[in-house]
Design a protein around this motif. Structure first.
Motif, PDB file in Angstrom:
ATOM      1  N   TYR A  87      37.978  38.311  32.271  1.00  9.37           N
ATOM      2  CA  TYR A  87      39.051  37.723  31.457  1.00  9.37           C
ATOM      3  C   TYR A  87      40.041  37.024  32.387  1.00  9.37           C
ATOM      4  O   TYR A  87      40.437  37.582  33.409  1.00  9.37           O
ATOM      5  CB  TYR A  87      39.777  38.816  30.674  1.00  9.37           C
ATOM      6  N   TYR A  88      40.415  35.795  32.037  1.00  8.09           N
ATOM      7  CA  TYR A  88      41.465  35.081  32.765  1.00  8.09           C
ATOM      8  C   TYR A  88      42.684  34.929  31.862  1.00  8.09           C
ATOM      9  O   TYR A  88      42.542  34.528  30.701  1.00  8.09           O
ATOM     10  CB  TYR A  88      40.980  33.695  33.208  1.00  8.09           C
ATOM     11  N   GLU A  89      43.855  35.259  32.407  1.00  5.88           N
ATOM     12  CA  GLU A  89      45.070  35.200  31.581  1.00  5.88           C
ATOM     13  C   GLU A  89      45.295  33.799  31.000  1.00  5.88           C
ATOM     14  O   GLU A  89      45.617  33.659  29.823  1.00  5.88           O
ATOM     15  CB  GLU A  89      46.306  35.638  32.389  1.00  5.88           C
ATOM     16  N   TYR A  90      45.127  32.750  31.822  1.00  2.00           N
ATOM     17  CA  TYR A  90      45.432  31.405  31.319  1.00  2.00           C
ATOM     18  C   TYR A  90      44.526  31.017  30.162  1.00  2.00           C
ATOM     19  O   TYR A  90      44.954  30.297  29.249  1.00  2.00           O
ATOM     20  CB  TYR A  90      45.398  30.359  32.447  1.00  2.00           C
ATOM     21  N   GLU A  91      43.279  31.509  30.164  1.00  2.00           N
ATOM     22  CA  GLU A  91      42.354  31.208  29.059  1.00  2.00           C
ATOM     23  C   GLU A  91      42.734  31.981  27.799  1.00  2.00           C
ATOM     24  O   GLU A  91      42.776  31.424  26.703  1.00  2.00           O
ATOM     25  CB  GLU A  91      40.921  31.588  29.442  1.00  2.00           C
ATOM     26  N   ASN A 124      44.936  29.371  37.848  1.00  4.09           N
ATOM     27  CA  ASN A 124      45.736  30.581  38.069  1.00  4.09           C
ATOM     28  C   ASN A 124      44.795  31.776  38.226  1.00  4.09           C
ATOM     29  O   ASN A 124      43.802  31.897  37.524  1.00  4.09           O
ATOM     30  CB  ASN A 124      46.684  30.803  36.883  1.00  4.09           C
ATOM     31  N   VAL A 125      45.140  32.650  39.154  1.00  2.14           N
ATOM     32  CA  VAL A 125      44.219  33.739  39.519  1.00  2.14           C
ATOM     33  C   VAL A 125      44.363  35.021  38.697  1.00  2.14           C
ATOM     34  O   VAL A 125      43.551  35.934  38.852  1.00  2.14           O
ATOM     35  CB  VAL A 125      44.368  34.107  41.019  1.00  2.14           C
ATOM     36  N   ASN A 126      45.377  35.099  37.826  1.00  2.29           N
ATOM     37  CA  ASN A 126      45.567  36.349  37.060  1.00  2.29           C
ATOM     38  C   ASN A 126      44.352  36.617  36.191  1.00  2.29           C
ATOM     39  O   ASN A 126      44.046  35.843  35.287  1.00  2.29           O
ATOM     40  CB  ASN A 126      46.806  36.245  36.157  1.00  2.29           C
ATOM     41  N   LYS A 127      43.686  37.743  36.470  1.00  4.22           N
ATOM     42  CA  LYS A 127      42.473  38.028  35.708  1.00  4.22           C
ATOM     43  C   LYS A 127      42.208  39.525  35.605  1.00  4.22           C
ATOM     44  O   LYS A 127      42.791  40.332  36.334  1.00  4.22           O
ATOM     45  CB  LYS A 127      41.271  37.328  36.336  1.00  4.22           C
TER      46      LYS A 127
END
Ligand SMILES: [Zn+2]
Length: 233
Positions: free
Chosen positions: A22-26, A14-17
């Motif tokens: 910072y990556y949202e999924y992480e 997922n590309v949200n960052k």
């Protein structure tokens, strides 16, 4: 046993960052994992809607709320890079959850030192019927789950919120704040009977004899815990 279903939003790829890595999924995976651990430590069953690799559809994630007392979908937000804060969505058909959703947003915002954007509902209408806007909440609302929440813990496209979210110890603090509200919401009491006795005796001004009666009463312990919780407010 009280059961909580945690939905770590998004999945690898997922590309949200945020602007600096910072990556949202992480981030939300880590918040979810800390939350799970804290809840389990309090005797609550806590499960995930997905494994690290899995990326179920939103509605399907929500459906995993079946048989659970509470469902929470974990996210971080994005807007214009300037916005900061925490917001919590709750199922529009469960207005009694608003107070806790408000507290959840406020307590996590306090930890992140950003503004609380409060408790919100978001819906749409189709053929005269109202639905929750978010697919994951719609799926959950189609089950018997009692409380359905979606939390946005900060804005990852804001440099200050992102800096906070990049530290694991901060993610743990977010999870801790969330866990405390969830436990309160579900009535999980970690007060000991001794603590309860002390509160009841002090606040209600009871003498030692009356305390003895309470202890000897068949349901005395449960009653003391309930009374102490009420008197503590
Ligand atoms: Zn998200």
């Amino acid at each position: 046993m009280i059961k909580v279903m945690i939905d770590p939003g998004h999945a690898p790829g997922n590309v949200n960052k945020g602007p600096t890595g910072y990556y949202e999924y992480e981030g939300v995976w880590k918040i979810s994992a800390y939350l799970k651990e804290i809840l389990q430590g309090k005797g609550v069953q806590a499960d995930f809607t997905r494994t690290w690799e899995q990326d179920p559809e939103l509605y399907v994630r929500g459906q995993k709320a079946k048989g659970y007392d509470l469902f929470i979908s974990e996210h971080t937000n994005a807007n214009d890079g300037k916005t900061r804060g925490v917001e919590v969505f709750y199922d529009y058909s469960k207005p009694q959850d608003k107070i806790f959703a408000e507290k959840l947003a406020g307590d996590v915002a306090a930890v992140m030192v950003n503004p609380s954007r409060g408790a919100k509902t978001r819906v749409y209408t189709e053929n005269g019927k109202i639905y929750n806007y978010y697919g994951v909440m719609r799926g959950a609302a189609a089950t018997d789950c009692k409380h359905i929440l979606l939390i946005e813990s900060g804005f990852h496209d804001n440099a200050v919120d992102e800096a906070f979210l990049k530290l694991d110890e901060n993610l743990k603090k977010i999870a801790q704040a969330q866990a405390e509200v969830i436990l309160e919401m579900l009535g999980v009491n970690d007060m000991t009977v001794q603590e309860a006795e002390k509160i009841v005796q002090e606040r209600a001004g009871l003498d030692d004899n009356t305390m003895q009666y309470l202890r000897f009463y068949r349901y005395g312990e449960a009653l003391l815990l309930k009374l102490a919780e009420a008197l503590k407010q």
